[in-house]
Scaffold this motif. Structure first.
Motif: not given
Length: 729
Positions: A20-21, A483-485, A522-526, A546-547
């Protein structure tokens, strides 16, 4: 804390689409762009290092033989000269992309013209260059060194050979058949930045700023070359001015600068001249390719044959993988594919952008155009009829397959005319005008990769990996992914690349960089999201960021409570690699005009449509496609290494004589991104685009040349003399 993920199954959860970012998948300018265009981004030779001496390589002027003696006394007596270094490690290097030792050879042995044999070090570059030119070298030359690939007995590459059914019988029984041989000449990577290195030795540890693509391998290569432990070496390669395969392995400048710095006890810079880059770094092999296509009355292939001859130095393992996409692109029951390698004494052949398909696809797709004409059907339709449902050799499902969609969408965007085609139907004054089409295909790979992501107490983030950005946009897409994650603006994310102090990434090569390192990030952000979700009292799937805030209004800084969260993500492909055939697909369309008197070809416009999984950033992806199409124009019309047939030395060893396309050669180019979600390609459902954009484009131009003027040219590049010779009377 380290978190690992091994991909054994397709990643079907589409988590990135649920964040949703709205940062990933959107156009975003390169975050390092300002530094590059203002000249503040330091490239390898530009780091300010005090007391730095300058080194210039001396290269061999024979094809094969021995160095009998180097007279160093005169050079050492010249002003400013500090040392003349003769060292066997200057002449050998590990095979590209591995830590394997180079083929064994005598310290005084020369295997190709332009091979480094010594290094002159002086206080100033001009002094080192002058001394290098004056250095007297005595050789014992072998006049019988083979330099022509057609004049030696080639070695069959059995790993790439396929023989199924009876191709000869299929050719005899086919309603329509094609048996044609194409040749392509060698290519140079011709990166804008020459190979360069600055080495510093403090008595215990070596630091090298260098222009390299794959630090994860390069550190092992340099450790092997110098007999040092890896933990005593640091490589830094933050900005690379193009590589295209030529900087996959450590090159002579890196080894030479390191040896000199360790011997002299002071920093040493070595920058290769443009001529040395062309003569000694790496070439794409020339090829001779025989295509045999057998089809029934409807144009469906019943027989497919592709044989190629390539070359390399004795002892080198690399053989240009010309057949790479031919193994799976088109269905045919009777198949015969083989690759032969000729051992000759030209400089090392290795990976140049899109090794294999860059030269294999143009020959195949030009032959398909001949078949379409014989069958009497539209060349787009011929390709559509021969797309296999499964890998025709491995009998595996494709992870995804967008060739049909790319052909159809590309044809629509280009305005392809599907009416019956005949050459010489359109003329504008002295120019014949025609159009052509070709399929694109490029194998997809992912590699093991590790990245460290730190969500800092102030609500910003940092990404660290030794992954390099060679102009492809890695800095930007990793910032977008984080940023997305994590619900951050990319401006609040520091991406720190190109330093072996960081976790090992996959390196920039083979178009696997974005999908591999992106999956590790992705793995780290998850893992960070799971920690944050626990603090917020929700499940990870319920966590909306978000933000810098959660859906309930909590800020990240409040959740962090004054402490950083650090996670190291490790990704590697597992059983998924053996369960699917993964590739990127595409289609090229070209309109050209050919001068009826001179044979000059001008390209009016080109369209490329490409499917390569999730599009991480349309701006950087389109840029890669534009670059690939530009390369394909060079393959089609201008680029060719010219070797002296007497001794094998490279004749056109600079950008004045090696003709890359320039701005005036490039027409309006339209790029269509055929987005998909390839769950089996990588954890982030993305595939590589860096090389796909040039795999077959030269054939679209060749087919357009034939449609324009009737000249079926069987050799690339299609220079005006070749076009004139092939024109009908």
């Amino acid at each position: 804390m380290s978190v690992s993920f091994r991909q054994d199954e397709p990643a079907t959860d589409n988590r990135l689409d649920q964040m949703g970012q709205g940062v990933l998948g959107k156009p975003h300018p390169r975050i390092e762009g300002l530094a590059k265009v203002t000249g503040t981004a330091p490239y390898a030779a530009e780091y300010p290092v005090a007391n730095c001496a300058e080194g210039v390589l001396v290269t061999a002027t024979i094809t094969r033989g021995d160095v009998v003696r180097i007279d160093t006394d005169h050079a050492l007596a010249l002003p400013g000269v500090l040392a003349v270094i003769e060292d066997a490690r200057l002449t050998t290097r590990p095979a590209q992309g591995t830590a394997d030792k180079a083929p064994a050879q005598s310290p005084r042995q020369v295997c190709y013209w332009g091979q480094p044999i010594a290094l002159v070090v002086a206080e100033r570059f001009e002094q080192a260059r002058d001394a290098a030119r004056r250095l007297q070298v005595e050789y014992r030359a072998d006049p019988d060194a083979p330099v022509d690939p057609a004049a030696v007995d080639a070695e069959a590459q059995t790993d790439d050979a396929v023989s199924r059914g009876d191709l000869a019988q299929a050719m005899r029984e086919a309603t329509h058949s094609v048996d044609v041989t194409y040749t392509t000449q060698g290519h140079a990577s011709a990166a804008m930045e020459p190979h360069a290195a600055i080495a510093e030795w403090d008595g215990e540890r070596l630091t090298v700023h260098a222009s390299l693509q794959m630090l994860n391998y390069n550190i092992s290569e340099l450790a092997d070359a110098l007999d040092l432990d890896e933990d005593r070496i640091r490589l830094v390669s933050r900005y690379v001015g193009g590589g295209f395969g030529s900087k996959l392995g450590i090159s002579q400048d890196v080894v030479a600068a390191s040896i000199a710095a360790m011997q002299l006890g002071r920093p040493v810079r070595v920058v290769l001249s443009r001529q040395q880059v062309f003569q000694g770094i790496m070439r794409r092999s020339e090829t001779t390719q025989r295509l045999r296509l057998a089809a029934d009355a409807t144009g469906r292939l019943i027989g497919f044959g592709h044989h190629a001859l390539v070359s390399n130095l004795p002892g080198e393992a690399f053989a240009e993988p010309v057949l790479q996409s031919s193994h799976f692109l088109y269905a045919a029951e009777n198949r015969e594919l083989s690759l032969d390698l000729a051992r000759i004494h030209r400089m090392t052949a290795g990976s140049v952008r899109a090794p294999g398909e860059a030269v294999g696809m143009p020959a195949l797709e030009a032959a398909m155009d001949i078949l379409a004409e014989k069958v009497g059907i539209d060349p787009v339709e011929l390709r559509l009829r021969n797309i296999p449902a499964r890998d025709p050799e491995k009998d595996l499902p494709f992870s995804s397959h967008t060739l049909a969609e790319c052909l159809n969408k590309g044809a629509e965007a280009f305005g392809w005319d599907r009416s019956p085609r005949r050459p010489r139907q359109t003329r504008d004054g002295e120019w014949w005008i025609g159009t052509g089409v070709a399929s694109a295909a490029r194998v997809h790979n992912v590699q093991a990769a590790t990245a460290r992501v730190t969500l800092k107490r102030d609500g910003t983030a940092r990404v660290e990996t030794d992954m390099t950005d060679i102009g492809t946009g890695t800095y930007t897409i990793l910032a977008q992914l984080v940023g997305e994650m994590l619900g951050l603006d990319p401006a609040d994310i520091l991406v720190d690349l190109g330093d072996t102090r960081h976790p090992r990434g996959p390196g920039s090569g083979g178009s696997w960089g974005a999908a591999s390192i992106g999956s590790a990030v992705y793995v780290a952000c998850q893992a960070i999201r799971e920690d944050l979700a626990s603090r917020a009292g929700v499940s990870e799937r319920e966590l909306q960021l978000t933000r810098g805030r959660t859906a309930s209004g909590q800020s990240l800084t409040d959740l962090l409570s004054g402490a950083d969260i650090v996670r190291e993500g490790h990704y590697e492909p597992g059983k998924i690699e053996d369960a699917f055939t993964a590739a990127g697909f595409g289609a090229f369309f070209a309109q050209v005009r050919v001068n009826r008197f001179t044979g000059e070809t001008r390209i009016d416009r080109m369209t490329g449509a490409f499917g390569f999984g999730r599009v991480l950033n349309p701006t950087t992806a389109r840029s890669q496609c534009l670059g690939g199409i530009t390369w394909s124009i060079g393959v089609a019309l201008t680029e060719a290494l010219a070797f002296d047939p007497r001794d094998g030395h490279l004749v056109n060893c600079d950008l004045a004589e090696y003709h890359v396309p320039v701005h005036r050669d490039i027409p309006d180019i339209d790029v269509v991104l055929v987005e998909e979600r390839d769950a089996a390609a990588s954890l982030i459902q993305a595939k590589g685009i860096g090389e796909l954009g040039m795999c077959g484009g030269a054939a679209a131009i060749a087919n357009a040349v034939y449609h324009a003027c009737g000249a079926r040219v069987l050799a690339f590049p299609m220079t005006p003399d070749r076009i004139l010779a092939a024109m009908p009377d």
